[in-house]
Design a protein around this motif. Sequence first.
Motif, PDB file in Angstrom:
ATOM      1  N   THR A 162       0.983  -1.145  -0.060  1.00 58.83           N
ATOM      2  CA  THR A 162      -0.049  -0.128  -0.009  1.00 58.83           C
ATOM      3  C   THR A 162       0.964   0.991   0.027  1.00 58.83           C
ATOM      4  N   ASP A 163       0.395   2.289  -0.600  1.00 57.89           N
ATOM      5  CA  ASP A 163       0.878   3.590  -0.683  1.00 57.89           C
ATOM      6  C   ASP A 163       0.017   4.629  -0.404  1.00 57.89           C
ATOM      7  N   PHE A 164      -1.153   4.013   0.030  1.00 51.09           N
ATOM      8  CA  PHE A 164      -2.258   4.894   0.744  1.00 51.09           C
ATOM      9  C   PHE A 164      -2.788   5.861  -0.197  1.00 51.09           C
TER      10      PHE A 164
ATOM     11  N   LYS B 133      -4.961   4.043  19.363  1.00 52.03           N
ATOM     12  CA  LYS B 133      -4.905   5.539  19.355  1.00 52.03           C
ATOM     13  C   LYS B 133      -5.206   6.123  18.036  1.00 52.03           C
ATOM     14  N   ALA B 134      -4.791   7.372  17.807  1.00 51.62           N
ATOM     15  CA  ALA B 134      -5.450   8.115  16.810  1.00 51.62           C
ATOM     16  C   ALA B 134      -4.278   8.208  15.528  1.00 51.62           C
ATOM     17  N   VAL B 135      -4.702   7.619  14.508  1.00 49.31           N
ATOM     18  CA  VAL B 135      -4.281   7.395  13.101  1.00 49.31           C
ATOM     19  C   VAL B 135      -4.714   7.887  11.949  1.00 49.31           C
ATOM     20  N   GLU B 136      -4.368   8.880  11.023  1.00 48.90           N
ATOM     21  CA  GLU B 136      -5.143   9.165   9.923  1.00 48.90           C
ATOM     22  C   GLU B 136      -4.104   9.331   8.807  1.00 48.90           C
ATOM     23  N   CYS B 137      -4.553   9.365   7.520  1.00 52.60           N
ATOM     24  CA  CYS B 137      -4.107   9.789   6.361  1.00 52.60           C
ATOM     25  C   CYS B 137      -3.675  11.303   6.117  1.00 52.60           C
ATOM     26  N   VAL B 138      -2.535  11.546   5.791  1.00 53.08           N
ATOM     27  CA  VAL B 138      -2.186  13.042   5.372  1.00 53.08           C
ATOM     28  C   VAL B 138      -1.391  13.281   4.264  1.00 53.08           C
ATOM     29  N   LYS B 139      -1.442  14.164   3.486  1.00 55.40           N
ATOM     30  CA  LYS B 139      -0.748  14.431   2.222  1.00 55.40           C
ATOM     31  C   LYS B 139       0.495  15.412   2.393  1.00 55.40           C
ATOM     32  N   PHE B 140       1.453  14.883   1.899  1.00 53.63           N
ATOM     33  CA  PHE B 140       2.845  15.689   1.901  1.00 53.63           C
ATOM     34  C   PHE B 140       3.689  15.626   0.662  1.00 53.63           C
ATOM     35  N   ASP B 141       3.782  16.723  -0.051  1.00 50.76           N
ATOM     36  CA  ASP B 141       4.690  16.487  -1.198  1.00 50.76           C
ATOM     37  C   ASP B 141       3.798  15.795  -2.278  1.00 50.76           C
ATOM     38  N   ASP B 142       2.538  15.890  -2.529  1.00 54.28           N
ATOM     39  CA  ASP B 142       1.843  15.057  -3.527  1.00 54.28           C
ATOM     40  C   ASP B 142       1.873  13.659  -3.232  1.00 54.28           C
ATOM     41  N   HIS B 143       2.063  13.157  -1.816  1.00 51.85           N
ATOM     42  CA  HIS B 143       2.091  11.691  -1.568  1.00 51.85           C
ATOM     43  C   HIS B 143       1.251  11.567  -0.557  1.00 51.85           C
ATOM     44  N   ILE B 144       0.285  10.361  -0.470  1.00 50.27           N
ATOM     45  CA  ILE B 144      -0.306   9.973   0.806  1.00 50.27           C
ATOM     46  C   ILE B 144       0.673   9.473   1.823  1.00 50.27           C
ATOM     47  N   TRP B 145       0.542   9.804   3.162  1.00 51.98           N
ATOM     48  CA  TRP B 145       1.078   8.861   4.148  1.00 51.98           C
ATOM     49  C   TRP B 145       0.136   8.724   5.231  1.00 51.98           C
ATOM     50  N   ILE B 146       0.621   7.937   6.379  1.00 54.49           N
ATOM     51  CA  ILE B 146      -0.240   7.803   7.510  1.00 54.49           C
ATOM     52  C   ILE B 146       0.755   8.340   8.561  1.00 54.49           C
TER      53      ILE B 146
END
Length: 359
Positions: free
Chosen positions: A42-44, A61-74
Amino acid sequence: MRKIAAFSWMLLLPVLLVAGGLVTGKTKYTKFEPGDKVLFETDFRDCPVGEFPEGFDKFEKAVECVKFDDHIWIAPSTDNGMRLWKKLALGGNDFSIEYDLLLNPESKKGINPKVKMRLLTQGKSEKEWDREAHPHIDEPYDLTFYGDRIQFGQVGKLMDVRHPSVKKLHFALQVRRHQYRVFVDGKRLASIPFQAKAHGFEFVFWDMPAYGALLSNIRVARYTKKEAKPTPEKLGIGVKKTKEGMKLTVPEKVLFGFNEFILKPEAKEALSVVGDIIRENPAKKLIVTGYTDNVGSDAYNLKLSLQRAQSVADYLIYCEKVDSKLFEIVGKGKADPIADNATEAGRAKNRRVEIRIVK
């Protein structure tokens, strides 16, 4: 013929530490090759920002998807960190795990987020998977990023990391032939025996501000083909059975430069195979004998042959962990040629080191 006991370890250090650096097994498998049968990847990219990522079995606990430099991370969305894990039947051999970690460049200086990748190994029940994580305790196969350094299980620190200059780190773990090898950004850093069975993996983030470190590009795969073990013949090592056991002959070109007794960097692969052969053939005695051609004085050749034999023995003792009490070190100079010293090809064959395994 001159025989001498092994030198003290203090005297061997110049032999191992000069010209090409410490000769060890760290470059035996320099290139990471991922498994070819993907089990989880997965690259999310399909995870909307602010949502939970899919594909994992449990979260804490709390985890979510974020966007940085046009890529999705968790990432953890609070200061309390996060934990997530995946159950996979990895077994005890032939699998790889890869992932990318990114330090949030917007984090405050002096903050060193901590991220642990832990294998779920044989013996851990479902209830134990549900236990409260203890990230401060390193289990044998834990790979931990401490923000300013990378640490591997109980081996200890593998490398320093300078934050915030580092942007992204690629981690790759390879279990082949029951060896657990760790690569970071393509560089092999360590290898330890793998004597367990893995039923999955988990990531634990702790001691960091919200979004302090980001995770993505997770790939887990199996190898469908067994890794070929290097053979002595392919490395130029002669193997001959004898009445007393076995004789291994390693040419000069495999081990040393001309007129040198310091091991070449590429000698480590050949001597690693020699170490394997010794372990597979328990010995009462190991006789390591150095030989030269007939060029130069007898005194010079005797000294050089002894130094070369000692270099080989030192590597086997200190890098391959062969018992030092088994060794007898011999220098024979130009004696006992196996080819005609009148030709360059013959002289090259005579310049050699022999390891006799006496059972």
